[in-house]
Motif scaffolding. Structure first.
Motif, short mmCIF file in Angstrom:
data_model
loop_
_atom_site.label_atom_id
_atom_site.label_comp_id
_atom_site.label_asym_id
_atom_site.label_seq_id
_atom_site.Cartn_x
_atom_site.Cartn_y
_atom_site.Cartn_z
N ILE A 144 -11.00 1.31 8.45
CA ILE A 144 -10.03 0.46 7.93
C ILE A 144 -8.71 0.64 8.00
CG2 ILE A 144 -9.06 -1.69 6.81
CD1 ILE A 144 -11.64 -2.48 8.71
N GLN A 173 -15.65 -7.64 2.06
CA GLN A 173 -14.22 -8.18 1.27
C GLN A 173 -13.38 -9.08 1.23
OE1 GLN A 173 -13.52 -5.72 -0.93
NE2 GLN A 173 -15.07 -4.73 -0.57
N SER A 210 2.54 -0.26 9.35
CA SER A 210 1.71 -0.13 9.49
C SER A 210 1.68 1.24 9.64
CB SER A 210 0.24 -0.42 10.42
OG SER A 210 0.58 -0.77 11.64
N THR A 261 -5.12 -0.47 7.56
CA THR A 261 -3.75 -1.76 5.70
C THR A 261 -2.66 -1.35 6.14
OG1 THR A 261 -4.45 -0.07 4.00
CG2 THR A 261 -6.28 -1.39 4.44
N LYS A 306 -3.99 -9.21 -0.78
CA LYS A 306 -5.18 -8.35 -0.44
C LYS A 306 -5.69 -7.58 0.82
CE LYS A 306 -7.36 -11.92 1.29
NZ LYS A 306 -8.78 -13.40 1.42
N LEU A 307 -4.98 -7.87 1.78
CA LEU A 307 -4.72 -6.74 2.96
C LEU A 307 -4.84 -5.85 2.62
CD1 LEU A 307 -4.44 -9.41 6.04
CD2 LEU A 307 -6.57 -9.10 5.26
N GLY A 308 -3.05 -5.34 2.29
CA GLY A 308 -3.05 -4.62 1.85
C GLY A 308 -4.09 -3.23 0.02
N SER A 309 -5.02 -4.44 -0.27
CA SER A 309 -5.60 -3.33 -1.11
C SER A 309 -7.25 -3.09 -0.63
CB SER A 309 -6.27 -4.44 -1.91
OG SER A 309 -7.02 -5.53 -1.49
N LEU A 310 -7.44 -3.28 0.64
CA LEU A 310 -8.95 -2.70 1.41
C LEU A 310 -8.90 -1.12 1.83
CD1 LEU A 310 -8.88 -5.55 4.28
CD2 LEU A 310 -9.37 -5.58 1.98
N ARG A 311 -9.59 -0.94 1.30
CA ARG A 311 -9.71 0.99 1.44
C ARG A 311 -11.27 1.44 1.82
NH1 ARG A 311 -5.12 -0.01 0.42
NH2 ARG A 311 -4.67 1.11 -1.58
N LEU A 343 -15.14 -5.35 5.92
CA LEU A 343 -14.23 -6.54 6.08
C LEU A 343 -15.05 -8.17 6.04
CD1 LEU A 343 -12.12 -6.00 9.37
CD2 LEU A 343 -11.47 -6.10 7.15
N ASN A 403 1.31 -1.06 -0.33
CA ASN A 403 -0.02 -0.12 0.15
C ASN A 403 0.66 1.20 -0.24
OD1 ASN A 403 -1.65 1.57 0.23
ND2 ASN A 403 -3.00 1.43 2.43
#
Length: 689
Positions: free
Chosen positions: A429, A491, A446, A431, A420-425, A488, A360
Motif C-alpha cells: 500500500i 482496515q 504521495s 499511503t 485515516k488513509l495516511g495511517s495505513l501501513r 485494505l 504521513n
C-alpha cells in the motif's frame, strides 16, 4: 457445514427431487434432439453412441463430439469424422445451452446451412468442407453473440457478407469470394484472414492492422499494406494506338482544358495559402495559452492565512529550467518554517486554506512553499484529475494529484478521511503523505515511485524492466495485489468499496517489482454524480445493470488485472467509450471454452513450458473473479488461497491430469466441469455465460 432446520428438510428434499427429475427429462429431450440431428447425415457411423436410451453427459456414456456442462449441452464438435449429408438445424434449436458448433474437416456440401437460426451461438466452425454458393449479406446479422466465425477452406462465392457482428476471429481464406472487402468493425477482431480468394479493390483502413499475409493471393486487391498502388491513385495508362480523329479530339480538349486547369491551380493555391494562415493563427493562440498557463502555475495560487494575500509561483512543465540561486538555496527546513510553522503535527495540520497538511511524515516533512518552488512534470490525467511529478529543491520527488470532483465532504470530514488513509501501513500500500484543501480543488501528495505503474510496464515499457517481467515476477505481483487488497478490506471495513478503482494504472512497482496500490478508499470522497466516471468498480456488470457495488466489485477489478497480466493485452474494460483494447474477460472465457488457453497467454510469460500449468490455473482464478454474477465470484481470502497454492506447487506439476484435478474445484457456485480435455474446457463456457 450448516444443517437445515428439521421443518425445512422435507421442502429441500422435494425441491432436490424435482430438480433431479427436471434434469433427467431435459437430458432425454436433448438426447432425442441430437438423435434427430444425426438422422440427417448420410453416413453417421462415427456417431453410433448417439442413442436415445443413454444420456450424453453421464459418466461412462459420454457421446463423442458432445460437450456438456452440468447436464446441459453447450457444444457440438464433430471434427474429422467423415460426415456428409444435410445439416438439419431444427433439432439444434432445442439445445438452449448450445454455444459452440464445429464440423471442421468433413464432407458437407451445398449452400451454407441455416445455422444463423441459432442466434445464441458464440463460435461457428465450418472449415474444411465443400460448402459453396453465395452467402446473403444479412446472413449473420441476428447472431449477435457470435465471436468466432471460421468459413475457410470451402468453395463459397460472391461477396463477403457485410453485416457481420463484432467478432474476435474471422477466417475466410481458401474460398472464391469476390468483390470488395467490407469495412468491418475491428474493435475486437484479433484474427483475420481472406487470403486465396478473388477479392479486389483497396484494403479498407479498418483492416490495415493485419499483416499482408492475411490478404495474399488476391490478385485484385491493392493498397499500401500490399505495396501495390490502387489504379485510382495513379495516372491511367494511355491506349497504345489512337485514330487521327481521336487525336484531334484530345488536342482540342487539351486546349479547352488548359485555361480551366490554370484556374483550378490558382484556386488550389489560394485554398492552401488560407489553410496555412489559419494554422499559423491557431499555433500562435496555442503558444499564448500555454504561456499563460505556465505563468499561472500548475499548482495554482494559494491564499496565505496570515496576511490574506494570494501568492503564486510558476511551475515549469516537463523541462525544469535552472532556478534562481536564492531560491535553490532555501532548504526544506526553512521553507517549512515559512509555510507551515503555525500548524501542529508538521505541515500546517490545522492551518487555513493555504496550508499543506501532513498525514504521513515517514518520508519527511515539507510545506507548500517546497511544492511551489518545485519543478513539475505532467504525468497524465485520470478519473480523479491530473497528476504531476514535483522535484523539490533537495532532489526529493513526489506526485501531486490535482482533484476537482471531491466536494462531497467538509474540510473536517475530508481531513478525517485523509488521516485515516495516511495511517495505513503495508508493504503493498502506498499511503498519501499530505493534502491541501480548497473548496473547489484538492491536492493529494504521495511518494514518487520511479519504476512506474504496472500498466506502463505491460503496455508502454519495452526496455529492461519489461524484459525482466517473467512468470515468477508476474505471479509475485498478483499475490502482492491481493495481499494489499485484503489489508485494505480489513482496515477500511466500514467502506462499501475498500479500493473501488483497482486497475493496472493504480498498481505501482517498487525496485524489486513489489506492487503498491494507490488511489484506494476514494469512494467516500468523490461526488456521487462522478463515481461512475471516476471509479472502475462502477463499470462492473452489477454496477452497469442496477447501479449496485459491493466488495465483490473489487474482486471483479482484480480479475481484470489478472487477465491483463496473463494476456499482456490492454483491457477494453478500462475505456469509457469501449473503442480500443481487448475484452479480456470475453477472450478468457472463449479461450477456456474452446480449449485454446495457450493462445491467450502472453508469449513472454509463457516462454518456459514449465510455467504454463501455473498460468492456466491463474487464468481460472481470473475468470472466476470476473463472473458476471457477483455471488459466483470468490472473495479475496479464497483468491489469495488459490494464488498461494499455485505459487507453492511451482513448476513441478505438468500435464492435463493435474490441471483437470485442480480445475474441478469450485469458486462458490461457479464450478468447473468434470470432463477432461475439450469436454472440460468447453463446459466452462456455459457456466459463466
Amino acid at each position: 457445514m450448516a444443517v437445515a432446520p428439521a421443518f425445512f428438510r422435507p421442502t429441500l428434499l422435494l425441491f432436490s427431487t424435482f430438480f433431479m427429475v427436471f434434469r433427467l427429462v431435459n437430458s432425454m429431450s436433448e438426447a432425442q434432439a441430437l438423435v434427430n440431428f444425426k438422422a440427417s447425415f448420410s453416413d453417421p457411423q462415427a456417431l453410433k453412441d448417439w442413442v436415445v436410451n443413454s444420456v450424453p453427459f453421464k459418466e461412462g456414456e459420454e457421446w463423442d463430439g458432445v460437450i456438456c456442462n452440468h447436464g446441459v449441452i453447450s457444444g457440438i464438435r464433430l471434427e474429422g469424422m467423415r460426415l456428409s449429408g444435410k445439416i438439419d438445424v431444427n433439432p439444434l434449436l432445442e439445445l438452449k445451452g448450445l454455444r459452440t458448433f464445429s464440423i471442421i474437416n468433413n464432407y458437407f456440401s451445398g449452400a451454407i446451412p441455416e445455422i444463423n437460426r441459432i442466434g445464441f451461438l458464440r463460435a461457428l466452425y465450418l472449415s474444411g468442407n465443400q460448402f459453396s454458393g453465395e452467402i446473403p449479406s444479412d446472413f449473420f446479422q441476428k447472431m449477435r453473440s457470435l465471436k468466432k466465425l471460421w468459413l475457410n477452406d470451402n468453395n463459397f462465392t460472391g461477396q463477403i457478407p457485410s453485416q457481420i457482428p463484432q467478432l474476435l476471429e474471422l477466417r475466410l481464406e481458401n474460398n472464391q469470394f469476390s468483390g470488395n472487402l467490407p469495412n468491418l468493425s475491428t474493435t475486437l477482431l484479433m484474427e483475420f484472414n481472406v487470403s486465396n480468394n478473388k477479392l479486389e479493390g483497396e484494403i479498407p483502413s479498418s483492416l490495415s492492422k493485419f499483416s499482408a499475409s492475411s490478404f495474399s493471393d488476391n490478385s485484385g486487391l491493392c493498397g499500401e499494406k500490399l505495396n501495390k498502388p490502387c489504379k485510382n491513385s495513379v495516372e491511367a495508362p494511355k491506349p497504345m494506338e489512337n485514330t487521327e480523329q481521336e487525336q484531334n479530339k484530345e488536342s482540342a480538349a487539351s486546349d479547352s482544358n488548359s485555361s480551366s486547369n490554370s484556374n483550378t491551380v490558382k484556386i488550389a493555391a489560394i485554398v492552401v495559402a488560407s489553410i496555412l494562415v489559419l494554422l499559423a493563427l491557431l499555433a500562435l493562440l496555442y503558444v499564448r495559452s500555454r504561456r499563460k498557463k505556465n505563468e499561472k502555475g500548475i499548482l495554482g495560487s494559494v491564499r496565505s492565512e496570515s496576511n490574506n494575500e494570494v501568492s503564486s509561483a510558476s511551475v515549469e512543465v516537463q523541462v525544469a529550467a535552472p532556478e534562481k540561486k536564492e531560491e535553490t538555496s532555501i532548504s526544506r527546513k526553512s521553507s517549512r518554517n515559512g509555510s507551515s510553522r503555525r500548524g501542529k503535527g508538521g505541515g500546517g495540520g490545522n492551518g487555513g486554506v493555504g496550508d499543506l497538511v501532513m498525514v504521513n511524515s515517514e518520508r519527511g516533512v515539507f510545506g507548500m512553499l517546497d511544492l511551489m518552488k518545485a519543478a513539475a512534470e505532467v504525468l497524465g490525467t485520470g478519473g480523479f484529475g491530473s497528476s504531476y511529478k514535483a522535484v523539490m529543491a533537495d532532489g526529493v520527488a513526489v506526485v501531486v494529484k490535482r482533484m476537482r470532483e471531491m466536494n462531497v465532504l467538509t474540510k473536517d470530514g475530508f481531513d478525517a478521511e485523509m488521516r485515516k488513509l495516511g495511517s495505513l501501513r503495508h508493504k503493498n500500500i502506498l499511503t498519501p503523505l499530505a493534502y491541501h484543501y480548497r473548496k473547489d480543488e484538492k491536492l493529494v501528495v504521495s511518494e514518487y515511485v520511479p519504476k512506474g505503474s504496472l500498466q506502463y510496464l505491460l503496455h508502454g515499457d519495452r526496455g529492461p524492466s519489461h524484459a525482466e517481467l517473467d512468470w515468477p515476477t508476474g505471479l509475485k505481483i498478483v499475490r502482492g495485489i491481493v495481499e494489499g487488497m485484503l489489508y485494505l478490506q480489513t482496515q477500511l471495513a466500514s467502506s462499501v468499496l475498500s479500493h473501488g478503482n483497482l486497475k493496472s494504472s493504480n498498481v505501482l512497482l517498487g525496485p524489486d517489482f513489489e506492487p503498491m496500490l494507490v488511489d484506494f478508499g476514494s469512494c467516500s470522497l468523490i461526488n456521487p454524480a462522478n463515481l461512475s466516471q471516476a471509479l472502475f468498480a462502477y463499470k462492473t456488470p452489477e454496477a452497469l445493470q442496477n447501479g449496485q457495488v459491493s466488495p465483490k466489485s473489487d474482486v471483479y477489478c482484480l480479475g481484470v488485472v489478472i487477465l491483463e497480466i496473463l494476456s499482456g493485452k490492454f483491457p477494453s474494460q478500462y475505456l469509457n467509450n469501449g473503442n480500443g483494447g481487448i475484452d479480456v474477460v470475453l477472450w478468457a472465457n472463449s479461450a477456456i471454452s474452446e480449449g485454446r488457453i495457450l493462445e491467450m497467454l502472453d508469449p513472454q510469460l509463457a516462454s518456459s513450458k514449465s510455467y504454463t500449468g501455473q498460468m492456466e490455473r491463474l487464468l481460472y482464478v481470473g475468470v472466476a473473479c470476473t463472473a458476471s454474477n457477483p455471488e459466483q465470484r470468490p472473495d479475496m481470502v479464497e483468491a489469495l488461497r488459490r494464488i498461494e497454492e499455485i505459487q507453492n506447487k511451482g513448476a513441478q506439476e505438468s500435464g492435463s491430469k493435474g490441471q483437470d484435478e485442480w480445475s474441478q474445484r469450485s469458486f462458490g457456485s461457479s464450478s468447473v466441469g468434470s470432463q477432461s480435455g475439450h469436454r472440460h474446457s468447453e463446459s466452462f463456457d456455459f457456466a459463466i455465460s
